[in-house]
Design a protein around this motif. Structure first.
Motif, PDB file in Angstrom:
ATOM      1  N   ILE A 180       0.870  -1.246   0.097  1.00 51.30           N
ATOM      2  CA  ILE A 180       0.010  -0.104   0.035  1.00 51.30           C
ATOM      3  C   ILE A 180       1.072   1.015  -0.045  1.00 51.30           C
ATOM      4  N   PHE A 181       0.804   2.034  -0.895  1.00 49.20           N
ATOM      5  CA  PHE A 181       1.394   3.300  -1.050  1.00 49.20           C
ATOM      6  C   PHE A 181       0.488   4.703  -1.087  1.00 49.20           C
ATOM      7  N   ALA A 182       0.893   5.244  -0.287  1.00 46.98           N
ATOM      8  CA  ALA A 182       0.078   6.579   0.126  1.00 46.98           C
ATOM      9  C   ALA A 182       0.933   7.982   0.262  1.00 46.98           C
ATOM     10  N   ASN A 183       0.806   8.896  -0.607  1.00 46.39           N
ATOM     11  CA  ASN A 183       1.422  10.094  -0.256  1.00 46.39           C
ATOM     12  C   ASN A 183       2.962  10.168  -0.757  1.00 46.39           C
ATOM     13  N   ASP A 184       3.708   9.685   0.029  1.00 43.10           N
ATOM     14  CA  ASP A 184       5.100   9.595  -0.423  1.00 43.10           C
ATOM     15  C   ASP A 184       5.839   8.346   0.371  1.00 43.10           C
ATOM     16  N   ARG A 185       5.013   7.420   0.848  1.00 41.06           N
ATOM     17  CA  ARG A 185       5.648   6.132   1.509  1.00 41.06           C
ATOM     18  C   ARG A 185       4.684   4.800   1.228  1.00 41.06           C
ATOM     19  N   ALA A 186       5.144   3.612   1.893  1.00 35.42           N
ATOM     20  CA  ALA A 186       4.438   2.585   1.678  1.00 35.42           C
ATOM     21  C   ALA A 186       4.757   1.582   2.737  1.00 35.42           C
ATOM     22  N   ILE A 187       3.720   0.768   2.927  1.00 35.42           N
ATOM     23  CA  ILE A 187       3.656  -0.384   4.165  1.00 35.42           C
ATOM     24  C   ILE A 187       3.442  -1.878   3.327  1.00 35.42           C
ATOM     25  N   MET A 203       9.653   7.721  -0.389  1.00 32.42           N
ATOM     26  CA  MET A 203      10.089   7.869  -1.902  1.00 32.42           C
ATOM     27  C   MET A 203      10.937   9.357  -1.962  1.00 32.42           C
ATOM     28  N   PRO A 204      12.035   9.220  -2.301  1.00 36.07           N
ATOM     29  CA  PRO A 204      12.784  10.815  -2.249  1.00 36.07           C
ATOM     30  C   PRO A 204      12.184  11.638  -3.346  1.00 36.07           C
ATOM     31  N   GLY A 205      12.367  12.877  -2.978  1.00 39.54           N
ATOM     32  CA  GLY A 205      11.880  13.894  -3.938  1.00 39.54           C
ATOM     33  C   GLY A 205      11.009  14.962  -3.265  1.00 39.54           C
ATOM     34  N   GLY A 206      10.456  14.905  -2.302  1.00 41.00           N
ATOM     35  CA  GLY A 206       9.539  15.646  -1.560  1.00 41.00           C
ATOM     36  C   GLY A 206       8.000  16.028  -2.384  1.00 41.00           C
ATOM     37  N   VAL A 207       7.706  14.904  -3.064  1.00 41.32           N
ATOM     38  CA  VAL A 207       6.631  14.971  -4.134  1.00 41.32           C
ATOM     39  C   VAL A 207       5.564  13.953  -3.719  1.00 41.32           C
ATOM     40  N   SER A 208       4.332  14.395  -3.310  1.00 44.65           N
ATOM     41  CA  SER A 208       3.138  13.812  -3.114  1.00 44.65           C
ATOM     42  C   SER A 208       2.723  12.867  -4.344  1.00 44.65           C
ATOM     43  N   ARG A 209       2.164  11.790  -4.258  1.00 42.99           N
ATOM     44  CA  ARG A 209       1.761  11.017  -5.404  1.00 42.99           C
ATOM     45  C   ARG A 209       0.452  10.583  -5.595  1.00 42.99           C
ATOM     46  N   ASN A 210      -0.415  10.747  -4.515  1.00 42.29           N
ATOM     47  CA  ASN A 210      -1.635  10.386  -4.514  1.00 42.29           C
ATOM     48  C   ASN A 210      -2.749  11.860  -4.389  1.00 42.29           C
ATOM     49  N   TYR A 211      -3.894  11.349  -4.850  1.00 39.82           N
ATOM     50  CA  TYR A 211      -4.888  12.308  -4.704  1.00 39.82           C
ATOM     51  C   TYR A 211      -4.848  13.359  -3.478  1.00 39.82           C
ATOM     52  N   PRO A 212      -5.065  14.669  -3.964  1.00 38.15           N
ATOM     53  CA  PRO A 212      -5.030  15.250  -5.480  1.00 38.15           C
ATOM     54  C   PRO A 212      -3.879  15.739  -6.230  1.00 38.15           C
ATOM     55  N   SER A 213      -2.702  15.224  -5.806  1.00 41.91           N
ATOM     56  CA  SER A 213      -1.519  15.692  -6.073  1.00 41.91           C
ATOM     57  C   SER A 213      -1.217  14.592  -7.492  1.00 41.91           C
ATOM     58  N   CYS A 239       5.215   7.107 -11.023  1.00 39.26           N
ATOM     59  CA  CYS A 239       5.433   8.238 -11.908  1.00 39.26           C
ATOM     60  C   CYS A 239       4.531   9.545 -11.447  1.00 39.26           C
ATOM     61  N   GLY A 240       5.253  10.911 -11.506  1.00 42.75           N
ATOM     62  CA  GLY A 240       4.536  11.911 -11.629  1.00 42.75           C
ATOM     63  C   GLY A 240       3.950  12.251 -10.172  1.00 42.75           C
ATOM     64  N   GLY A 241       3.211  13.162 -10.205  1.00 43.90           N
ATOM     65  CA  GLY A 241       2.610  13.912  -9.105  1.00 43.90           C
ATOM     66  C   GLY A 241       3.156  15.499  -8.823  1.00 43.90           C
ATOM     67  N   ALA A 242       3.027  15.755  -7.594  1.00 40.57           N
ATOM     68  CA  ALA A 242       3.079  17.275  -7.475  1.00 40.57           C
ATOM     69  C   ALA A 242       3.537  17.505  -5.790  1.00 40.57           C
ATOM     70  N   VAL A 243       4.187  18.902  -5.776  1.00 40.95           N
ATOM     71  CA  VAL A 243       4.454  19.199  -4.377  1.00 40.95           C
ATOM     72  C   VAL A 243       3.277  19.298  -3.595  1.00 40.95           C
ATOM     73  N   PRO A 244       3.369  18.883  -2.324  1.00 39.93           N
ATOM     74  CA  PRO A 244       2.208  18.833  -1.372  1.00 39.93           C
ATOM     75  C   PRO A 244       1.222  19.885  -1.372  1.00 39.93           C
ATOM     76  N   ALA A 258       4.343  20.212 -12.560  1.00 37.61           N
ATOM     77  CA  ALA A 258       4.416  18.852 -11.954  1.00 37.61           C
ATOM     78  C   ALA A 258       5.766  18.325 -11.925  1.00 37.61           C
ATOM     79  N   SER A 259       5.812  17.041 -11.460  1.00 41.50           N
ATOM     80  CA  SER A 259       7.173  16.456 -11.182  1.00 41.50           C
ATOM     81  C   SER A 259       7.382  15.488 -12.529  1.00 41.50           C
ATOM     82  N   LYS A 260       8.699  15.467 -12.639  1.00 38.96           N
ATOM     83  CA  LYS A 260       9.253  14.508 -13.778  1.00 38.96           C
ATOM     84  C   LYS A 260       9.711  13.181 -13.090  1.00 38.96           C
ATOM     85  N   SER A 261       9.601  13.110 -11.910  1.00 41.62           N
ATOM     86  CA  SER A 261      10.474  11.994 -11.328  1.00 41.62           C
ATOM     87  C   SER A 261       9.501  10.677 -11.067  1.00 41.62           C
TER      88      SER A 261
END
Length: 504
Positions: A180-187, A203-213, A239-244, A258-261
């Motif tokens: 399960i991955f949420a925001n920037d981490r997983a379990i 996950m490095p980069g300071g990017v949020s990956r889940n909705y709404p990012s 892949c992708g996402g946005a700053v928090p 948006a992020s390229k990472s």
């Protein structure tokens, strides 16, 4: 907003059930529901081969809900908004079938939740707005009548107004646990015993990956062995996402790039660490689709802003192809930019692999209603993306027969007969893939899975252009949960059309 391919090769597409639409119910029929009264359809069955549609009837609100395909091929669909938030809906793939809605099919309200089919054929429903828990559907036993707490979802919420952990990414591991991955981490969750058994690195980069990012995620292809005691390595690619705070700023009229990472994590490793890569284009709200070859298509989305109404800017029209097995060198990248569409596909757009190898792309409505004069108007069209294996003068293999049949059992050995039109003095590289159809919504293809099946021996020539290869079905339901899959044979990077098989 939502899309699912059924085993009859029909696409079920639907959105929230509110107000007039562009499609009327057949025969001048009107319905009176708990939340809607009208003569309009908000769900259709679409046949890509004939381009025909059949209106379907939903009476509860499916806005930002989730779904999965049950082992018997029935689409189960859960949650939504308002009085639809606890509804479970069923659609059977047949000529005249329509939605059957079960009120109170869920215990908790599920809005922006995620689903995953499990080895026992049940579906786990995780999260949702202000829901830090999970439950199982359909409700067929006393153990299904419980909601299980999951504090991880509360820990990963950025703020009550900007959660950045909705539609969490779920992937079933070969060992049967749930990533399960949420925001920037997983379990890693042992859902049978309601226990978190591993915490993965942030996950490095300071990017949020889940909705709404809203980035996207896939489980990369699982390469199976004929030694049934060996579990394959499993890697997740996000892949992708946005700053928090991108959504907060977008709502104030400031649209952050948006992020390229991208991050790649071997989730079965003892001490996993993120391998970071960069897409050639900035993107959020992209859909990541596994192609029959094992490559990943990244399509749709925006280069600035966030998900949500009116919050995205600069549509990304070019899809990108990611080849997970290509080496990373100074001269070779795993990413390749594809030809662009002419149609922006932003918030509330979808994409889905079809059995013929094309990718169906549809929707886009970043507006709070049907609006055809907005900056990014409501988009009612669908289109097909043709991956590179459709290039001219390329012969695609053709599956002619599965022996002893298309109903498979775990560990079963079966023979696949196929035809190649062009003459080959020596047959090139052959492999066989098995793809689970996904429920796609909000840039996340739930239940998406691709297995590279083990071959018993090299393909044998039967006659001039006909071949046969012996294949091993997956060993366990943790590798391939029971249900329907599309089977492809791939020759020199070019896949056949898919053949439906059922594994029980």
């Amino acid at each position: 907003m939502h899309m699912q391919l059924l085993p009859n090769d029909k696409i079920i597409a639907f959105e929230w059930n509110f107000g007039p639409s562009n499609i009327s119910l057949p025969g001048g029929r009107c319905v009176v529901g708990s939340e809607t009264t009208g003569c309009y359809s908000h769900s259709v069955e679409f046949d890509p081969s004939s381009r025909s549609i059949r209106p379907l009837t939903i009476t509860t609100d499916t806005w930002c809900s989730s779904g999965a395909l049950l082992p018997n091929g029935i689409l189960i669909q859960s949650g939504g908004f308002r009085l639809g938030d606890r509804v479970v809906r069923f659609l059977t793939p047949c000529a005249n079938c329509d939605w059957v809605e079960k009120k109170n099919g869920l215990i908790a309200s599920r809005w922006y939740a995620s689903n995953q089919i499990l080895p026992n054929g049940k579906v786990i429903v995780v999260g949702g707005m202000n829901q830090f828990n999970y439950e199982f559907i359909p409700k067929t036993s006393t153990s299904d009548q419980t909601v299980y707490r999951l504090p991880f979802l509360e820990e990963t919420r950025y703020s009550p107004l900007i959660p950045n952990n909705l539609y969490p990414f779920l992937h079933l591991t070969p060992g049967g646990k749930l990533f399960i991955f949420a925001n920037d981490r997983a379990i890693l969750l042992d859902y049978v015993n309601n226990k978190v058994v591993k915490n993965y690195p942030v996950m490095p980069g300071g990017v949020s990956r889940n909705y709404p990012s809203t980035g996207s995620s896939v489980l990369l292809p699982l390469i199976l062995s004929s030694n049934f005691n060996n579990h394959p390595e499993a890697a997740v690619f996000i892949c992708g996402g946005a700053v928090p705070d991108s959504n907060q700023k977008a709502n104030a009229g400031v649209f952050i790039t948006a992020s390229k990472s991208c991050g790649r994590l071997v989730i079965t490793a003892n001490n996993p660490s993120w391998e970071m890569e960069e897409m050639p284009l900035n993107r959020l709200m992209g859909d990541m689709i596994l192609l029959p070859t094992g490559d990943v298509l990244i399509i749709n989305g925006a280069a600035k802003g966030s998900a949500g109404w009116y919050a995205g800017r600069e549509p990304v029209l070019n899809p990108v192809l990611y080849r997970p097995n290509a080496p990373i060198t100074a001269k070779t990248r795993r990413f390749e930019i594809m030809s662009p569409s002419k149609i922006p596909r932003l918030y509330h757009s979808t994409a889905h692999l079809l059995s013929d190898g094309r990718v169906l792309v549809g929707g886009s409505n970043p507006n709070s209603n049907y609006n055809f004069t907005a900056l990014y108007p409501t988009e009612l069209s669908v289109e097909a993306f043709y991956p590179p294996y459709f290039r001219p003068n390329v012969s695609r293999p053709l599956i002619s027969k599965i022996n002893p049949g298309t109903n498979l059992e775990y560990k079963q050995k079966f023979s696949m007969h196929f035809h190649i039109h062009q003459w080959h003095e020596e047959l090139g590289k052959i492999y066989v893939t098995m793809v689970a159809p996904s429920f796609t919504s909000h840039s996340y293809s739930m239940n998406q899975r691709l297995l590279v099946l083990a071959l018993d021996r090299e393909a044998q020539k039967v006659d001039f252009s006909n071949y046969v290869v012996d294949v091993h079905a997956p060993a366990t339901a943790t590798l391939a949960p029971p249900g329907y899959y599309q089977l492809f044979v791939v020759h020199e990077g070019v896949p056949s059309k898919g053949t439906w098989v059922h594994i029980k």
